[in-house]
Design a protein around this motif. Structure first.
Motif, PDB file in Angstrom:
ATOM      1  N   SER A 102      31.213  57.299  -5.677  1.00  0.00           N
ATOM      2  CA  SER A 102      32.607  56.827  -5.658  1.00  0.00           C
ATOM      3  C   SER A 102      33.540  57.901  -5.124  1.00  0.00           C
ATOM      4  O   SER A 102      34.572  57.588  -4.536  1.00  0.00           O
ATOM      5  CB  SER A 102      33.041  56.357  -7.037  1.00  0.00           C
ATOM      6  N   LYS A 136      36.330  49.917  -5.001  1.00  0.00           N
ATOM      7  CA  LYS A 136      35.615  51.178  -4.798  1.00  0.00           C
ATOM      8  C   LYS A 136      34.232  51.138  -5.442  1.00  0.00           C
ATOM      9  O   LYS A 136      33.256  51.586  -4.846  1.00  0.00           O
ATOM     10  CB  LYS A 136      36.430  52.353  -5.344  1.00  0.00           C
ATOM     11  N   GLY A 147      39.978  49.839  -8.121  1.00  0.00           N
ATOM     12  CA  GLY A 147      38.834  50.371  -8.861  1.00  0.00           C
ATOM     13  C   GLY A 147      37.583  49.529  -8.657  1.00  0.00           C
ATOM     14  O   GLY A 147      36.494  50.059  -8.411  1.00  0.00           O
ATOM     15  N   ASP A 186      36.550  57.600  -2.406  1.00  0.00           N
ATOM     16  CA  ASP A 186      37.865  58.211  -2.627  1.00  0.00           C
ATOM     17  C   ASP A 186      38.242  59.139  -1.475  1.00  0.00           C
ATOM     18  O   ASP A 186      39.390  59.134  -1.021  1.00  0.00           O
ATOM     19  CB  ASP A 186      37.892  59.002  -3.941  1.00  0.00           C
TER      20      ASP A 186
END
Length: 153
Positions: A61, A50, A47, A65
């Motif tokens: 983001s 990213k 997390g 992903d």
């Protein structure tokens, strides 16, 4: 007994993650080591990784992903974004070259994108990986130590 088993399972997981070396084929052993360290640490806190990439490269983001969803390792996503940044091209252009040259490695991908070995762009790419595997890294723009021109360069 259950607690001991959980601890052993946790340690085995960390050993498994840290021993999973990826062949990035950059043509530079130091860069390979840095990318593998980055990969290990990114997987420990995906997390944060990213969010850092999203902030540094100004991409949503969801884009990060999507790149991870292409079976790219976290360090490969970093490379794609950094190459795009260095050559002033969208990351999608880099990913297109990645898909057709993945088997040749990131050195070939960088070369195909116009980053020649030994060029200032190559050195910028190599330097961008330094310190990224350090747990004490302050994020994508920070490096451990060496602030304000103090210390080794």
């Amino acid at each position: 007994m259950k607690k001991v088993f959980c601890i052993l399972l946790f340690i085995a997981g960390i050993v498994n993650i840290s021993s999973a070396q990826i062949e990035f084929n950059t043509g530079n052993p130091e860069m390979e080591t840095n990318l593998n360290s980055m990969n290990v640490n990114a997987k420990l806190d995906l997390g944060k990784f990213k969010a850092d990439l999203s902030l540094k490269y100004g991409v949503p983001s969801t884009k990060v992903d999507n790149l991870l969803g292409l079976n790219m390792e976290p360090a490969e996503v970093f490379l794609a974004l950094e190459i795009g940044h260095i050559i002033h091209k969208p990351v999608d252009d880099v990913v297109t070259v990645y898909k057709s040259n993945k088997g040749k490695g990131w050195g070939a991908i960088a070369k195909e994108m116009g980053i020649k070995p030994g060029s200032k762009e190559f050195h910028a790419l190599k330097n961008s990986t330094k310190g990224k595997g350090d747990k004490g890294n302050k994020g994508p723009k920070g490096t451990k130590g060496n602030k304000g021109g103090k210390g080794k360069k």
